[in-house]
Structure formats: C-alpha cells, structure tokens
Motif scaffolding. Structure first.
Motif, short mmCIF file in Angstrom:
data_model
loop_
_atom_site.label_atom_id
_atom_site.label_comp_id
_atom_site.label_asym_id
_atom_site.label_seq_id
_atom_site.Cartn_x
_atom_site.Cartn_y
_atom_site.Cartn_z
N LYS A 100 -8.56 4.26 2.08
CA LYS A 100 -8.38 5.46 2.90
C LYS A 100 -7.99 6.62 1.97
O LYS A 100 -7.51 7.65 2.43
CB LYS A 100 -7.27 5.26 3.93
CG LYS A 100 -7.65 4.36 5.10
CD LYS A 100 -6.67 4.51 6.24
CE LYS A 100 -6.96 3.56 7.37
NZ LYS A 100 -6.37 2.22 7.15
N TYR B 143 -0.49 0.19 12.30
CA TYR B 143 -1.15 -1.06 12.71
C TYR B 143 -1.35 -2.03 11.55
O TYR B 143 -1.90 -3.11 11.73
CB TYR B 143 -2.52 -0.74 13.33
CG TYR B 143 -3.39 0.16 12.49
CD1 TYR B 143 -4.00 -0.31 11.34
CD2 TYR B 143 -3.58 1.50 12.83
CE1 TYR B 143 -4.78 0.51 10.55
CE2 TYR B 143 -4.35 2.32 12.04
CZ TYR B 143 -4.95 1.83 10.91
OH TYR B 143 -5.72 2.64 10.11
N CYS B 144 -0.90 -1.67 10.35
CA CYS B 144 -1.24 -2.46 9.16
C CYS B 144 -0.58 -3.85 9.22
O CYS B 144 0.63 -3.96 9.38
CB CYS B 144 -0.78 -1.73 7.92
SG CYS B 144 -1.20 -2.61 6.41
N CYS C 274 -4.16 -4.65 0.13
CA CYS C 274 -3.75 -3.33 -0.37
C CYS C 274 -4.89 -2.35 -0.08
O CYS C 274 -5.91 -2.75 0.46
CB CYS C 274 -3.51 -3.39 -1.88
SG CYS C 274 -4.99 -3.79 -2.83
N ASP C 275 -4.71 -1.10 -0.43
CA ASP C 275 -5.82 -0.15 -0.44
C ASP C 275 -6.39 -0.20 -1.86
O ASP C 275 -5.64 -0.05 -2.83
CB ASP C 275 -5.30 1.26 -0.10
CG ASP C 275 -6.41 2.29 -0.05
OD1 ASP C 275 -6.70 2.80 1.04
OD2 ASP C 275 -6.96 2.61 -1.14
N TYR D 192 0.14 3.90 1.58
CA TYR D 192 0.12 4.52 2.91
C TYR D 192 0.96 3.70 3.89
O TYR D 192 1.45 2.63 3.55
CB TYR D 192 -1.32 4.66 3.40
CG TYR D 192 -2.20 5.40 2.41
CD1 TYR D 192 -1.72 6.52 1.74
CD2 TYR D 192 -3.48 4.95 2.10
CE1 TYR D 192 -2.50 7.19 0.81
CE2 TYR D 192 -4.27 5.62 1.17
CZ TYR D 192 -3.76 6.73 0.53
OH TYR D 192 -4.53 7.39 -0.39
N ASP D 193 1.05 4.23 5.09
CA ASP D 193 1.95 3.61 6.06
C ASP D 193 1.29 3.65 7.44
O ASP D 193 1.70 4.41 8.30
CB ASP D 193 3.28 4.41 6.03
CG ASP D 193 4.36 3.76 6.86
OD1 ASP D 193 4.21 2.58 7.21
OD2 ASP D 193 5.37 4.44 7.14
N CYS D 194 0.26 2.82 7.59
CA CYS D 194 -0.44 2.78 8.88
C CYS D 194 0.35 1.87 9.81
O CYS D 194 0.68 0.74 9.43
CB CYS D 194 -1.85 2.24 8.72
SG CYS D 194 -2.81 3.19 7.56
N LEU E 132 0.01 -5.81 6.86
CA LEU E 132 0.87 -6.11 5.71
C LEU E 132 2.35 -6.01 6.07
O LEU E 132 3.18 -6.72 5.53
CB LEU E 132 0.56 -5.14 4.55
CG LEU E 132 -0.86 -5.20 3.99
CD1 LEU E 132 -1.06 -4.13 2.93
CD2 LEU E 132 -1.17 -6.57 3.41
N CYS F 83 0.83 -1.20 0.00
CA CYS F 83 0.00 0.00 0.00
C CYS F 83 0.87 1.26 0.00
O CYS F 83 1.96 1.28 0.55
CB CYS F 83 -0.87 -0.04 1.26
SG CYS F 83 -1.92 1.38 1.46
#
Ligand code: SF4
Lengths: 331, 271
Positions: A170, A94-95, A138-139, A90-92, A97, A88
């Motif tokens: 998101k 908690y993800c 993924c997103d 983004y860089d969360c 992945l 993804c």
C-alpha cells in the motif's frame, strides 16, 4: 524513527545490520540471542507498541519459504510465500497481523541470501512456474528505504526463469523498481479500499491518489502492476464507494497493461478476531454483521455474497474477465 | 493504580513523601505505603524478596491486571556517572542467564541500558551494564498479571569504577533518589497514561446492571449480554441501549434476541 534497535548477536556483524544501524545513529542498540525473546513474550500489547515500534534485526532459520493457504493466488499452480519482515509500517484496522503477533515491533530478517537459496530450490523442484508472495506478513515495499528488499531481490528474480514474484503493497516506495528494467516475472500489486474506508481504517497508509500515482509511473515504465481489493469491507453506502473507487482506478490505469485484479472478502481466524477486537473494542468494523463459520469470522453469508457479487459485477465493466481473480482466502 | 517496589526504606522515603503516601502497613511480608493511586512496598534486598513482595501486591491489590508496576532503586554501572537515572531495556538474571526485554513504549523518554541482577553487590563491573539485586525477581512476577509495557525498572547509578560501592550508604542512596524525583514523577505520569489507555479498553459494558436487575440471566447469557452491549457501544455510541421495547421483554433469551436483531439491522458506519 526508531528509539531502540534489537539485534540478534548472530547478525551483529552482518553488513546489512551495519548499514541499517548506521542510518539510525541515535537509536539505542540492544543485543539479544533470538528475536523471539523480544517479539514473542505473551504479555505484550500490540496497540501500545504500535505507537512506537522498535526494529528487530534477526536471522531467519528454517521455514523461510512456505506454501500459501489453499485459495490464495492469482492463477498459478504452485504458490508460496516468504517473509523477509514481520509487521508493517502502516496500521490498518482490519490487518490480521494485529491478531497473529503480540508485538508490533518490526522484525527484519537480514539473511536475504538464505531466502534466495530456498526460493531457487523450490522454484527448480517443479515443472510448473512457482509463485512467491512476499507481502504476506508485512507490506513488501513500505520499509524499502531501510530494508532495500526490492532492490536486492529484483535482480535475483530476474535470473529465476521458473519463478514469479508478487510484491504486495500500500506504499508508494517504487524507486527501486523505476531504477531498473521492468521484470516480466514480477507483479507489483497495490491494495485499495474506497476513500471513506481508507480514512477510517487504513491509518498512516498513503492516499488512494498517491498510490495511483505510483502505479501509473510503474505502468509507464513498462511494469505490469496488479490491483488488489482485499479485504472487501462492508459499510452503509459501500456500493457507491466501491463504484467510485473502481472508476477512479481504471480511469487512471491502462487496464490492458495490468497483470491481474483480485478481490477477497474480510475474514479473520477466530483467535485473531478475538485478540484484535479486544485491542479496539470501539471499532464498528468488529461490531458489524459478522458470523463465524469453521473458525473464521466473516460477514454473514448473504452480505458477503452481496458485497463480493456487487464488486465482481462492477469490475467486469473495467477489466477483462481473464484478469479477474476472486480470492477465497483473505490476505 | 501504580505499584512501586523498592528495596530499602531510606531510598523509598523521598518518594513516599513526594507522593504523599500514608498508612504504613506492616501486616504483610513487606511494609506497604499507599494512597488512592499508588502503592509502594519496601521489599528488602535481593530478587527473592522483590519477587515475593510483587506477588503479594498482586494478591492484595484492587486491580493488579489494570495496574502499572515500577521497580525503583540504586544500581552500579561500570561507566555511567553517579546520579544518572536509567530505565532497563534488558534485564538479565545473572544466576540463571535468563533475560527479559521491557518494551520501551511511547512516552518513556529517559536513557535505557542493560541491567544485570546479581546475588551479591558487583564490585568489578565486568560488563558495561547496570548491576542491581532486585529487578530479575520483580519483572517476571509483575508481568504475570499485566502487559509488559506497564512493567518497568528504573535505576539511579550509585557507584561505578571511580566511585566504588563501598562508599554507598543509606543516606547517599536516599540523596540520589531525591535528585531524580522530577524524572521519577515524569516516569510515573507516563506509565499512568499507558495504564489508563489499556484499562479504558477493558471497561465493562454499558448498563449491565440495568439488564441483570430486569430479569435473570444465566452465566452464559450474561456473557452473551456483555458481548452484545459491547457491540452496541461500538455501533451506537450515542444511544443508550435501554428502551421501552427492551423493557417489554420479560425473559433473558428474549432480551438477547431483541438486542441481536436490532444490532444486525443497524447500518454500519465506519469511522
Ligand atoms: S498495509 Fe497490509 S500489512 Fe500493513 S497494516 Fe495494512 S493490511 Fe497490514
């Protein structure tokens, strides 16, 4: 955006590969036999790669449409997921992945038509409608300007009477949806955490306001969007933070023109948790009141009940019960 | 620590001087030069020697898991101009056909290309790629102990179709390295930053010795202690864990219990 694009030799001449490469004339192209040679080696560091991910263009062979884990879904009897992409933009923090993959590079499977064949087949094999979740690995929309994923798959789903599509995102990349008639069998689901958590955990993710703007546009154009509070995150003062988030969202959205609202607590399989907390040892999220049950790390049961119970109660003020789906599996 | 593997003394000399490496050590299977932050080994020609020298550095190094690794040398290329410096983005062992893909991490800004490791000097340059004799020996061995972003191969083009390999001498090889010293230094700095970022995460937990000196911890209790102290660092970074209340706990199990209870009651504040 990309300094290197790795290309499986079998898709080097694929029109989608050509089109994507043409957008990045400066990127160095590296050919490989199978994407796994680049993506799968064990000795890679997700966090270092996240600072400058490369793009890998590949073909997905087999296992393109898989059943979702039990408990994942929004009311459908048959639930599947498919991943045109791994990883993804983004860089969360908690993800999951980050724990599932060693590499932060983006793998984009360009053989969309093979996915379509499999989806058609699965959709037609049962009497009940089948749900297809596209934002599992993924997103769904974040890379839309490059992947053209939604622009390609929406017309396909328009012709699948027995299939539902969930795009989970998101991002604010909704142009492909706004450019066409809304589809009754497609849900664009936006995920949220309160503003304070977005700031500390959801790096590179558009703000709550921007995502809400995109949702309002979709509602106005006739789409039925979904809202996802998944994962629910615990921190001091979470009650006020979630309460404020819910008020803000449902002040701007028309609750009668939503498809569904789902929520699920923060959970990670033990192995993923270990890998991620090693990448971010200073992250308070992983040092908090967590407990392991049956190989899953989640908040201590009392806290999880408190957090989930609070959010469900609060959401009942805003949305009809029939639209609420508490999930038992974290996405 | 950055470990550098090179094939020939002539090519290594400019770098040895530039980095101020000393202590020529010939006791091992290859000649070693070092200072506080770098070790440079002269492995000799060929992938087997490169692999052996890399393994030897791993065995004898102070912290090979927290080190960066760089193979530097000269290479042929069909068309790149002599003197260009290039990082390998794919390394192929010509003998086995196996390939590796060194990740091109943030901060590595130089040109990259395919690199094929051959057993004999390549004079026909059948592919538009770099040709060397060491990288495929060095790379997989170096990756055994550290993450692949910290393992790179840098080559200076010494010959091409217009400038055949027969004209390359130890002196010309050394001159090519001299001309790229600025770029090599930049690469070493970038690798060191990546290395530092990785090893900062692996730091041992705060004040471990203070606890283990206070009372006896079994091996498994010590692991629990390390985990709890890491949680402490994440939740209470400003507050040292050692305190009077802890000092009053006389047994390891009581210390662990106290830490756990305390951490579970700390309000979580993200960010
Ligand atoms: S948006 Fe979703 S897929 Fe992307 S990093 Fe965040 S949690 Fe992971």
């Amino acid at each position: 955006m990309f300094t290197h694009i790795y290309i499986e030799t079998s898709v080097a001449d694929h029109p989608r590969t050509q089109e994507i490469c043409a957008r990045f004339p400066q990127a160095t192209r590296v050919s490989c036999e199978r994407y796994g040679e680049v993506f799968n080696p064990k000795s890679q560091d997700f966090r270092l790669q996240k600072a400058r991910p490369a793009l890998i263009l590949a073909s997905k062979h087999g296992n393109r449409v898989l059943e979702t884990p039990a408990g994942y879904g929004i009311g459908g009897a048959r639930n599947f997921y498919f991943s045109h992409m791994l990883n993804c933009l983004y860089d969360c923090r908690y993800c999951f992945l980050q724990g599932m993959y060693r590499s932060a590079n983006y793998v984009l499977f360009v053989n969309y038509e093979s996915f379509e064949e499999d989806i058609s087949r699965v959709a037609q094999t049962g009497n009940q409608p089948a749900w297809f979740f596209s934002g599992y690995d993924c997103d769904s929309l974040a890379l839309e300007p490059i992947s053209g994923f939604a622009a390609h798959f929406l017309p396909f789903f328009a012709a699948q009477p027995n299939a539902w599509l969930e795009l989970r995102t998101k991002s604010t990349q909704v142009r492909a949806l706004l450019n066409r008639e809304p589809l009754a069998n497609t849900v664009v689901a936006f995920s949220f955490t309160p503003r304070e958590m977005h700031r500390s955990l959801e790096h590179r993710v558009p703000t709550v306001e921007k995502r809400l703007d995109a949702m309002v546009q979709l509602q106005q154009a006739g789409w039925l969007p979904g809202v996802r509070f998944d994962p629910l995150i615990y921190q001091q003062g979470y009650q006020a933070q979630y309460r404020e988030l819910f008020s803000e969202i449902f002040r701007r959205l028309d609750a009668d023109r939503l498809h569904s609202v789902s929520l699920g607590p923060f959970r990670l399989p033990r192995g993923y948790f270990k890998a991620i907390s090693r990448l971010y040892p200073d992250e308070p999220l992983f040092a908090g009141p967590l407990a392991e049950t049956a190989g899953m790390l989640s908040y201590r049961q009392d806290l999880e009940h408190e957090l989930t119970g609070f959010c469900i109660e609060e959401l009942r003020y805003h949305v009809p019960e029939a639209l609420l789906f508490p999930c038992t599996v974290a996405a | 620590m950055i470990n550098i593997v090179m094939a020939f003394p002539g090519e290594a000399r400019p770098l040895i001087d530039c980095l101020g490496l000393a202590g020529r050590d010939t006791r091992g299977p290859a000649t070693l030069y070092r200072n506080e932050t770098h070790r440079l080994v002269i492995a000799g020609a060929g992938k087997i020697r490169a692999a052996a020298a890399t393994a030897w550095l791993q065995e004898t190094g102070p912290d090979s898991r927290h080190a960066a690794w760089l193979n530097i040398g000269i290479a042929g290329h069909a068309s790149r101009p002599v003197g260009s410096g290039v990082l390998a983005h794919r390394i192929t062992d010509h003998g086995t056909g196996k390939s590796w893909y060194p990740p091109q991490a943030h901060g590595l800004t130089m040109a990259t290309d395919n690199l094929i490791t051959v057993d004999k000097p390549e004079t026909g340059y059948p592919e538009n790629a770099l040709y060397d004799m060491e990288a495929a020996g060095f790379y997989p061995v170096a990756c055994r102990t550290t993450t692949a972003e910290l393992v790179q191969c840098y080559k200076v083009v010494s010959d091409n179709r217009d400038n055949p390999v027969a004209g390359v001498t130890p002196k010309s090889g050394a001159a090519l390295i001299v001309d790229r010293l600025a770029e090599i230094t930049k690469l070493l700095t970038a690798l060191d930053k990546l290395r530092a970022a990785v090893s900062a995460r692996r730091g041992s937990a705060n004040n471990l010795a203070q606890f283990t000196n206070h009372c006896h911890f079994t091996v498994s209790q010590q692991h629990q202690l390390e985990k709890l102290l890491a949680r402490w660092d994440a939740l209470l970074p400003e507050q040292p864990p050692w305190c009077d209340e802890l000092q009053a706990q006389q047994q390891a199990s009581h210390v662990l219990h106290w830490l756990e209870q305390h951490l579970n009651s700390v309000p979580v504040r993200l960010g």
